[in-house]
Scaffold this active site. Structure first.
Site, PDB file in Angstrom:
ATOM      1  CG  ASN A 174      -1.821   1.274   1.210  1.00 51.43           C
ATOM      2  OD1 ASN A 174      -2.682   1.397   0.344  1.00 51.43           O
ATOM      3  ND2 ASN A 174      -1.607   2.200   2.130  1.00 51.43           N
ATOM      4  NE  ARG A 179      -2.001  14.995  11.705  1.00 54.90           N
ATOM      5  CZ  ARG A 179      -3.245  15.185  12.129  1.00 54.90           C
ATOM      6  NH1 ARG A 179      -4.176  15.616  11.298  1.00 54.90           N
ATOM      7  NH2 ARG A 179      -3.572  14.942  13.392  1.00 54.90           N
ATOM      8  CD1 TRP A 192      -0.788   6.001   8.659  1.00 57.68           C
ATOM      9  CD2 TRP A 192      -0.441   4.030   9.664  1.00 57.68           C
ATOM     10  NE1 TRP A 192       0.419   5.522   8.222  1.00 57.68           N
ATOM     11  CE2 TRP A 192       0.658   4.319   8.818  1.00 57.68           C
ATOM     12  CE3 TRP A 192      -0.448   2.853  10.386  1.00 57.68           C
ATOM     13  CZ2 TRP A 192       1.738   3.454   8.694  1.00 57.68           C
ATOM     14  CZ3 TRP A 192       0.626   1.996  10.267  1.00 57.68           C
ATOM     15  CH2 TRP A 192       1.706   2.282   9.431  1.00 57.68           C
ATOM     16  CD  GLU A 238      -1.848   2.341  -3.579  1.00 57.36           C
ATOM     17  OE1 GLU A 238      -2.811   2.409  -2.796  1.00 57.36           O
ATOM     18  OE2 GLU A 238      -1.040   1.371  -3.608  1.00 57.36           O
ATOM     19  CG  ASP A 287      -6.218  17.917   8.751  1.00 61.40           C
ATOM     20  OD1 ASP A 287      -6.079  17.924   7.513  1.00 61.40           O
ATOM     21  OD2 ASP A 287      -5.882  16.962   9.463  1.00 61.40           O
TER      22      ASP A 287
END
Length: 486
Positions: A174, A179, A192, A238, A287
């Site tokens: 993965n 951050r 996470w 990915e 954020d």
């Protein structure tokens, strides 16, 4: 037309392309990575300004590249297209209509597109990202000009670290964008979120009582950077997706101290392990919601090896109330995944995820309405589509409404709705960062049916005709416009 120099081998080649196109400015005076860079970048983004390269940050040992994806133009350059819709069109042309409908169809659709243009990663033995190697006590995250973006942040954060993990049992890789809070010279807090694949990998490792190997790559080429942010199903690699977007295989190299591979042309790589059961307070952090997220316990990465180029460039991003740089990344996802969403829900004409809604909070959808409560069916289908399940507000309009014209959408949503009949309220999962839900991770959702009403829906008054000028008069005024002297 693909921009000259695409695909970009690394961050340096992309910066060169941006500079040649007048899309990059170099900041040659000293600027502080604590708050000052953030304020400069925020003003630049909101003025529609260029990408920035801070050549002399007052902390750290390398320049800072930022706002690379802050406009749709630069995002299109990053992906080698004139328009972001081109990639969605490529995917749509590769997907056959006989694929099954449903979320399994989405997975098969992406998988089929990638297989038809299969460009798996290419392993290399030597890589620029390993020109400098630091191990043990020589590891020092202070070499990096990590940012403190907001006054209330819990410290220094690294905001564009591409995090690599593997499922401890299946070996499935993965790549995610999370951050990272700098706790010390060699430890990082791993933010996470509950819905992320790396969280699942860590949970399996903890259940088995094992350390989880992690590698963080900073400063990758722009296509790999985008692929890390894309909401792909967990069984789609990915780097295969990045190869499809690039039209060229991504070069990968084995890490030196963990059983993982990273992009060979990254600027910096951090290798280490998470110890089972270990947590450390992480946050607060200003954020992209525009609010500080609270302090919560998150896993800790112990960095054992740090590799980098001889002259690396540090890449980061600012998080703030919209508009901000993540607009470009979110808009790319919106356009690239449109044909896949249409495969799941064929009646969708177009959709828009407004930046002001931080993309996942609101979705505007246009449909070809054919039967009673068709709009409500669309709402429920969207809430069942992978990470679209986090959407809090869905506005459904008719196909003649431009979903990207917010004034037209507001005209429909404000005027075409009887909220006693056309408002659907439900509950479901919300984003980890959502501060409005009374319970973390789940809350209320709403769907607004702003379509024209049908007699079969109980509307017996006869839907009125919307006013429109005759085409003859429009043509006449177009012809005589200069005569009016307006």
């Amino acid at each position: 037309m693909v921009p000259r120099g695409f695909p970009y081998d690394d961050l340096q080649s992309f910066l060169s392309a941006l500079e040649a196109a007048g899309e990059l400015r170099r900041v040659t005076v000293p600027v502080d990575p604590t708050l000052e860079i953030s304020e400069v970048v925020t003003r630049t983004v909101r003025a529609g300004g260029p990408a920035l390269l801070f050549e002399r940050p007052t902390r750290g040992e390398m320049p800072v590249a930022i706002n690379l994806f802050g406009t749709e133009k630069r995002m299109a350059m990053a992906l080698g297209v004139e328009s972001l819709d081109e990639i969605g069109d490529r995917i749509g042309s590769l997907i056959k209509p006989e694929l099954p409908v449903g979320w399994s169809g989405i997975r098969e659709g992406i998988g089929k597109a990638l297989q038809l243009k299969s460009l798996p990663p290419k392993k290399v033995k030597a890589a620029p990202c390993q020109e400098v190697v630091l191990k043990g006590d020589d590891v020092d995250l202070g070499r990096l000009p990590g940012l403190q973006v907001w006054p209330g942040d819990g410290g220094i954060f690294h905001n564009f670290g591409l995090t690599h993990t593997k499922h401890p049992e299946t070996g499935k890789r993965n790549l995610g964008l999370y951050r990272l809070q700098q706790h010390s010279k060699n430890t990082l807090g791993m933010h996470w979120q509950i819905h992320k694949d790396s969280t699942a990998h860590h949970a399996v490792a903890e259940r088995r009582g094992e350390r989880l190997p992690v590698a963080v790559a900073i400063g990758c080429d722009p296509v790999v950077c985008y692929a890390a942010s894309a909401p792909l199903p967990s069984d789609i690699d990915e780097y295969l997706f990045a190869g499809f977007l690039r039209g060229e295989r991504v070069e990968m190299v084995d890490c030196l101290s963990v059983p993982l591979q990273v992009p060979a042309h990254a600027q910096i790589v951090l290798e280490g392990f998470l110890e089972p059961g270990e947590r450390h307070p992480e946050g607060p952090f200003g954020d992209h919601t525009g609010f500080y997220t609270p302090v919560e316990p998150f896993p800790v990465l112990h960095v054992e090896t740090m590799t980098m180029r001889k002259k690396p460039i540090y890449h980061s991003i600012i998080t703030a109330k919209p508009p901000q740089e993540d607009h470009g990344l979110g808009k790319a996802t919106e356009r690239i995944f449109l044909p896949l969403l249409r495969m799941l829900i064929p009646d969708i004409v177009d959709y828009d995820m407004p930046a002001a809604g931080v993309f996942h909070n609101c979705v505007i959808v246009s449909i070809r309405k054919r039967y009673p409560k068709h709009a409500q069916k669309i709402m429920n289908a969207i809430w069942g589509a992978h990470l679209m399940s986090l959407t809090k507000l869905i506005v459904v309009v008719d196909e003649d409404c431009d979903v990207h014209d917010y004034a037209d959408v507001a005209f429909r949503a404000f005027g075409n709705v009887d909220y006693d009949r056309d408002l659907l309220l439900t509950q479901g999962p919300v984003d980890h960062l959502d501060h409005a839900s009374y319970q973390q991770f789940w809350g209320g959702k709403a769907g607004i049916d702003a379509t024209r009403k049908l007699p079969s829906e109980g509307y017996s008054r006869g839907w009125p005709e919307e006013m429109a000028m005759s085409s003859e008069v429009v043509a006449l005024v177009d012809k005589r416009w200069k005569e009016y002297g307006i």
